[in-house]
Design an enzyme around this catalytic site. Structure first.
Site, PDB file in Angstrom:
ATOM      1  N   ASP A  66      44.978  38.870  37.905  1.00 51.55           N
ATOM      2  CA  ASP A  66      43.795  37.979  38.059  1.00 51.55           C
ATOM      3  C   ASP A  66      43.886  37.269  39.080  1.00 51.55           C
ATOM      4  O   ASP A  66      45.041  37.288  40.306  1.00 51.55           O
ATOM      5  CB  ASP A  66      45.793  36.929  36.871  1.00 51.55           C
ATOM      6  CG  ASP A  66      45.293  34.906  37.021  1.00 51.55           C
ATOM      7  OD1 ASP A  66      43.771  35.168  37.493  1.00 51.55           O
ATOM      8  OD2 ASP A  66      45.726  34.907  36.303  1.00 51.55           O
ATOM      9  N   LYS A  85      29.904  32.716  41.499  1.00 52.26           N
ATOM     10  CA  LYS A  85      28.972  31.912  39.649  1.00 52.26           C
ATOM     11  C   LYS A  85      29.654  30.467  40.295  1.00 52.26           C
ATOM     12  O   LYS A  85      30.592  30.339  40.479  1.00 52.26           O
ATOM     13  CB  LYS A  85      29.484  32.470  38.324  1.00 52.26           C
ATOM     14  CG  LYS A  85      29.003  31.814  37.579  1.00 52.26           C
ATOM     15  CD  LYS A  85      29.441  32.060  35.624  1.00 52.26           C
ATOM     16  CE  LYS A  85      29.543  32.592  35.694  1.00 52.26           C
ATOM     17  NZ  LYS A  85      28.110  33.743  34.673  1.00 52.26           N
ATOM     18  N   ASP A 101      39.553  42.912  37.075  1.00 52.92           N
ATOM     19  CA  ASP A 101      39.555  41.599  36.238  1.00 52.92           C
ATOM     20  C   ASP A 101      40.549  41.892  35.364  1.00 52.92           C
ATOM     21  O   ASP A 101      41.506  42.447  35.592  1.00 52.92           O
ATOM     22  CB  ASP A 101      38.218  42.454  34.849  1.00 52.92           C
ATOM     23  CG  ASP A 101      37.808  41.306  34.652  1.00 52.92           C
ATOM     24  OD1 ASP A 101      36.198  40.182  34.811  1.00 52.92           O
ATOM     25  OD2 ASP A 101      37.904  40.270  33.248  1.00 52.92           O
ATOM     26  N   ASP A 105      31.851  37.143  39.748  1.00 52.89           N
ATOM     27  CA  ASP A 105      30.811  36.179  38.664  1.00 52.89           C
ATOM     28  C   ASP A 105      31.846  35.640  37.419  1.00 52.89           C
ATOM     29  O   ASP A 105      31.457  35.927  36.626  1.00 52.89           O
ATOM     30  CB  ASP A 105      30.349  37.450  37.587  1.00 52.89           C
ATOM     31  CG  ASP A 105      29.304  37.410  36.986  1.00 52.89           C
ATOM     32  OD1 ASP A 105      29.204  36.180  36.698  1.00 52.89           O
ATOM     33  OD2 ASP A 105      28.433  38.093  35.771  1.00 52.89           O
ATOM     34  N   TRP A 119      27.978  44.229  37.564  1.00 53.06           N
ATOM     35  CA  TRP A 119      27.545  44.425  38.760  1.00 53.06           C
ATOM     36  C   TRP A 119      28.236  45.517  39.186  1.00 53.06           C
ATOM     37  O   TRP A 119      27.633  45.653  40.145  1.00 53.06           O
ATOM     38  CB  TRP A 119      28.216  43.272  38.913  1.00 53.06           C
ATOM     39  CG  TRP A 119      27.507  41.406  39.205  1.00 53.06           C
ATOM     40  CD1 TRP A 119      26.856  41.215  37.895  1.00 53.06           C
ATOM     41  CD2 TRP A 119      27.539  40.548  39.123  1.00 53.06           C
ATOM     42  NE1 TRP A 119      26.017  40.245  37.940  1.00 53.06           N
ATOM     43  CE2 TRP A 119      26.391  39.364  38.839  1.00 53.06           C
ATOM     44  CE3 TRP A 119      28.558  39.909  40.841  1.00 53.06           C
ATOM     45  CZ2 TRP A 119      26.432  37.852  39.480  1.00 53.06           C
ATOM     46  CZ3 TRP A 119      28.258  38.306  40.528  1.00 53.06           C
ATOM     47  CH2 TRP A 119      27.429  37.600  40.256  1.00 53.06           C
TER      48      TRP A 119
END
Ligand SMILES: C[S@@+](CC[C@H](N)C(=O)[O-])C[C@H]1O[C@@H](n2cnc3c(N)ncnc32)[C@H](O)[C@@H]1O
Length: 384
Positions: A146, A219, A130, A179, A60
């Protein structure tokens, strides 16, 4: 499943390697953009500042980098250009198109039209976060953190704006995408619960950084109570849709909420864990007009009850939109490949996957012909 077998059974896995994307997920974002014009070029809604949550391995972020920084043409812009090309050929008028005009049947997945002009944008800022480290990408600020942890919030704010000041918070981001997916356990309800917690953390971060009118895409696993989540999103966004890109397998519960027109709640600062308690603003037209009470259930989902006991808890169904052209590749179909097709290696193998240590240990323990030392020891004892 062998490499070439996966190429046949997953067209988007194969296309991702052919078109240099780190993961097949790139097509999901491109197909959502095709429908919703996420990366709008037009002022005043021009998109230049984006946060990519749960970004590894980075497909992405690649889409963001190639569209916003390099100015390449994918998704909505590629589709509009394709339509204009058809109109020119047919001698018809050229100009603004609606997505519903698509007669090409080809969608806008990728290969650049030879004439496509690069349109890089000024002052682009993209931050990717991430838990896992990610190989570097041109122009992307990367953070290993996180998204469910409160300490990530100030780090993100500083990355977006080095002059950020807690006391004088400004909302600057045009788009937040997430996502995020937990390691799936196979226990359906647990997976859906953990996924919804990631969604709420992503929403909190989004509510902290989005400018009024900004967009949020995340998502979501379509579980039993997904309509309660939609109702909560509808409290802070003007429009909420549920999008299912053609590259997301029809057989999977995965879909994406696309929320447009962010409306910050006055005098309320969201904190991680608070997304479940979005205050109902007085000025906002409630989804349901009757008076309500809130109840946070043990599983963390908020139920809104009406004073009228006969009524159901407040639920709201987001309009469902399939994205990506119907004649684009079918994510669930198996395709025959030419006999001389050469299967390509992945574009970017994971830099430090959690399973790396397990593989190394297994290798270290492996003996001749792939037998582990334990099995060899047993064989010697047995005399075999
Ligand atoms: C499906 S992958 C994302 C793929 C990515 N959008 C792409 O296009 O390459 C899901 C990611 O969510 C990340 N993730 C899961 N939980 C997270 C958390 N609490 N904080 C940050 N990242 C998380 C995982 O490490 C994983 O890389």
């Amino acid at each position: 499943m062998g490499k070439s077998s996966k190429d046949k059974r997953d067209a988007y896995y194969r296309l991702a390697k052919e078109q240099n994307w780190r993961a097949r997920s790139a097509f999901k974002l491109i197909q959502i953009d095709e429908q919703f014009d996420l990366f709008s070029y037009a002022e005043p809604s021009q998109c230049t500042r984006v946060v990519d949550l749960c970004a590894a391995p980075g497909s992405w972020s690649q889409v963001l980098s190639r569209i916003l920084i390099k100015g390449e043409s994918f998704g909505r812009r590629a589709w509009v250009e394709k339509m204009e090309g058809f109109r020119k050929q047919a001698g018809g008028p050229v100009g603004e198109n609606s997505k519903d005009d698509d007669v090409s049947g080809m969608g806008a997945l990728g290969v650049q039209p030879p004439s496509a002009e690069l349109k890089p944008r000024p002052n682009v800022k993209i931050v990717a976060i991430d838990l896992q480290p990610m190989a570097p990408l041109e122009g992307i600020i990367q953070m290993a953190a996180d998204i469910t942890h409160p300490s990530t919030v100030p780090l993100l704010m500083k990355a977006i704006d080095p002059d950020f000041d807690e006391r004088n918070q400004t909302h600057k981001v045009d788009l937040v995408i997430s996502d995020g997916a937990p390691d799936v356990t196979g226990l359906h309800d647990l997976d859906i619960y953990v996924q919804s917690q990631l969604l709420y953390s992503a929403l909190t971060l989004a509510m902290k950084v989005l400018r009024p009118g900004g967009k949020f895409v995340a998502k979501i696993f379509r579980g039993r109570n997904v309509d309660l989540i939609f109702a909560q999103l509808k409290l802070v966004f003007e429009r909420v849709h549920l999008a299912k890109p053609r590259s997301s397998r029809a057989s999977s519960v995965e879909a994406f909420v696309v929320c447009e027109g962010y409306r910050p709640v006055k005098d309320w600062t969201p904190e991680i864990g608070d997304a479940l308690n979005i205050p109902q603003r007085a000025s906002q037209q409630p989804v349901h007009s009757e008076a309500q009470t809130r109840h946070v259930r043990e599983d963390g989902i908020v139920e809104l009850h009406f004073e009228d006991e006969e009524s159901d808890p407040q639920r709201w169904i987001a309009p469902f939109l399939a994205c990506g052209d119907l004649s684009a590749w079918d994510a669930d179909a198996t395709y025959r490949l030419p006999a001389d097709y050469v299967s390509l290696p992945p574009v970017q193998p994971p830099t430090a996957p959690p399973y790396k240590e397990a593989i190394e240990r297994k290798r270290a323990e492996a003996g001749a012909y792939g037998k582990t030392k334990d099995r060899l020891r047993t064989s010697h004892r047995d005399g075999t």
